[in-house]
Design a protein around this motif. Sequence first.
Motif, PDB file in Angstrom:
ATOM      1  N   VAL A  37     -44.442 -25.611  47.193  1.00  0.00           N
ATOM      2  CA  VAL A  37     -43.425 -26.104  48.133  1.00  0.00           C
ATOM      3  C   VAL A  37     -43.515 -27.627  48.234  1.00  0.00           C
ATOM      4  CG1 VAL A  37     -42.639 -26.092  50.542  1.00  0.00           C
ATOM      5  CG2 VAL A  37     -43.302 -23.944  49.439  1.00  0.00           C
ATOM      6  N   ARG A  68     -39.615 -21.778  53.640  1.00  0.00           N
ATOM      7  CA  ARG A  68     -40.431 -20.927  52.760  1.00  0.00           C
ATOM      8  C   ARG A  68     -41.860 -20.755  53.276  1.00  0.00           C
ATOM      9  NH1 ARG A  68     -39.325 -24.466  47.562  1.00  0.00           N
ATOM     10  NH2 ARG A  68     -39.482 -26.007  49.226  1.00  0.00           N
ATOM     11  N   ASP A  86     -40.287 -26.359  56.526  1.00  0.00           N
ATOM     12  CA  ASP A  86     -39.699 -25.718  55.349  1.00  0.00           C
ATOM     13  C   ASP A  86     -39.586 -24.206  55.581  1.00  0.00           C
ATOM     14  OD1 ASP A  86     -39.791 -24.339  52.584  1.00  0.00           O
ATOM     15  OD2 ASP A  86     -39.318 -26.439  52.138  1.00  0.00           O
ATOM     16  N   TYR A  88     -43.558 -17.553  54.589  1.00  0.00           N
ATOM     17  CA  TYR A  88     -43.801 -16.515  53.594  1.00  0.00           C
ATOM     18  C   TYR A  88     -44.914 -16.897  52.625  1.00  0.00           C
ATOM     19  CZ  TYR A  88     -39.374 -15.209  55.580  1.00  0.00           C
ATOM     20  OH  TYR A  88     -38.396 -14.886  56.471  1.00  0.00           O
TER      21      TYR A  88
END
Length: 174
Positions: free
Chosen positions: A61, A48, A46, A51
């Motif tokens: 997530v 994301r 993923d 971060y």
Amino acid sequence: MNSMESCRLLLLFVLCFPLLVTSDLLDDVCSSTPFPDFCIATLRPDPRIPYAQGPAFIAVVMLDMVDMNNQQVIANLRKLADQAKDPADQSALIIYASRYGTINNRFLPDARDAFISPTKEGKGAAFPPLVSAAQTVDVCSEGIKQLGPDLSYESDFAFKGTVICAYIARSFRD
């Protein structure tokens, strides 16, 4: 080493360091769950995750992924209900689709809201709705198996994802 090489090395370090930190965070968070391999394999790709600021972010997530998975389960159950010849099977499939809808429309949003809380206690409040979601998935998947359609991968994904998030939420309660 000349200054150009030093700059390149520094730039590489600055760009890669957050990924190394996040990778360790992801490994640490996932290793505290009952499905660490599934957790890592699901979350690592993923975009994301590099971060991630902490376990709650990782849980959010995963919740997004479970939500998307459940949308597919609901669509599959409705399609199977439309094709069912037996009215009892059709009714059961519609009920299971509705229960997955409850997971997506109530349990997951409640858990997501808790995870974005600024307090540890607030984040821990994600635990009860996630337990309810995992129990609902478990009951539904058993009922769906008895009807015959093979949605085991989607049900397994939903179950493991909600349990992983429940373990993360539980860590905020300790």
